[in-house]
Design an enzyme around this catalytic site. Sequence first.
Site, PDB file in Angstrom:
ATOM      1  N   CYS A   1       0.841  -1.191   0.000  1.00 15.67           N
ATOM      2  CA  CYS A   1       0.000   0.000   0.000  1.00 15.67           C
ATOM      3  C   CYS A   1       0.887   1.256   0.000  1.00 15.67           C
ATOM      4  O   CYS A   1       1.824   1.329   0.779  1.00 15.67           O
ATOM      5  CB  CYS A   1      -0.877  -0.080   1.241  1.00 15.67           C
TER       6      CYS A   1
ATOM      7  N   GLU B   1      -5.849   3.245  -3.583  1.00 15.55           N
ATOM      8  CA  GLU B   1      -5.224   2.429  -4.617  1.00 15.55           C
ATOM      9  C   GLU B   1      -5.722   2.898  -5.974  1.00 15.55           C
ATOM     10  O   GLU B   1      -6.837   3.444  -6.085  1.00 15.55           O
ATOM     11  CB  GLU B   1      -5.545   0.952  -4.406  1.00 15.55           C
TER      12      GLU B   1
END
Length: 405
Positions: free
Chosen positions: A53, A178
């Site tokens: 991430c 994302e």
Amino acid sequence: MAPRGGRLPQARRVSARLARSAAATLRSGDDELARPPRRAVVFSPCRAARSMCGRTSCHLPKDVLARACAYRDRQGRQRLPEWKDPDKYCPSYNKSPQSSSPVLLSRLHFEKDADSSERIIAPMRWGLVPSWFKESDPSKLKFNTSNCRSDTIMEKRSFKVPLGKGRRCVVLADGFYEWQRCQVNSQRQPYFIYFPQAKTEESGSVGTVDGPEHWEKVWDNWRLLTMAGIFDCWESPEGGDLVYSYTIITVDSCKSLNDIHPRMPAILDGEEEVSKWLDFGEVSTQEALKLIHPTENITFHPVSCVVNNTRNNTPECLAPLNLLVKKELKASGSSQKMMQWLATKSPKKEEPKTPPKAESDVPQWSSQFLQKSPLPTKRGSAGLLERWLKQEKEEEPEAKRPHNQ
């Protein structure tokens, strides 16, 4: 010596590329996300997508954040974690590697006689700096340590050593961002990903936030995303304060997120998992690693490209966005809380009343949105996109159709 044309023979060109690749691999050290140096850029969503991430939000004030981390110690007493260095915590809607983020860890890391079930919140640098690093500047680390792959965690010295010392932590966030690649035009659409949120009397229904008190009630009940991490403690050869830093463990993506990105953070779902991961005094490394796996208990919504630039730190970064008509969705389930405090001061618009629907613990509109999105998915997307385009053509006037998706 190169031939007249100025180019080396093909075999020699291939050998040169392999040599450069090998040198880059040696320089990259432990991290699977490291890349050979390229021309400098301020920001690229492509880079953010490679780093999974690679962007989070954690904007809650210190006291609200602590209340969201309430827990029970080994004796069953309700406790709030204590802050360490609270002045170093900087709330933000748009956190990136090398910034400081709050993490949970056992008090035993700081006090030898402490109960390992008691917790501390401490701001730490995102991007693990190994304790054995010899340079005086952490930014000179030649490889990326913002993430750590679960399948190679015991092979990389940077992660294996602190993990063996029990240096496990839980990275706190409202959620993470994302980017999904659009195969049609190579653009990337950002998404905000977070735990499903339960409705409460305090949160109520979607509406305008009247003031700070109302805002506080909404976020008092927000369930923070709890990601498994490893931290380390580094001291500069030139002396000075100790630097605490962490990495986020990543796993294969769950089914619902796979069309956005193939990997996701290792999320600890529930108090029991958080407690086992933190309590290194009672839970061995081998047992703790059994907690590292994908979870389907997740939801998401598309957000504005404002989040692409790390300098942007506003609520707009995580505000829900409708890709089809470019205006906010009438949200349900988890998104209702978020929409409540993100409402602007613009004049209210009357919403058409809709019949009440049966609510589930996990909101359905996230997955439905992906199916209706013009962003093609990896499998079976061609027919879906064609049907959507055909439907839009039949139902909407030409002037109202979106042009820039």
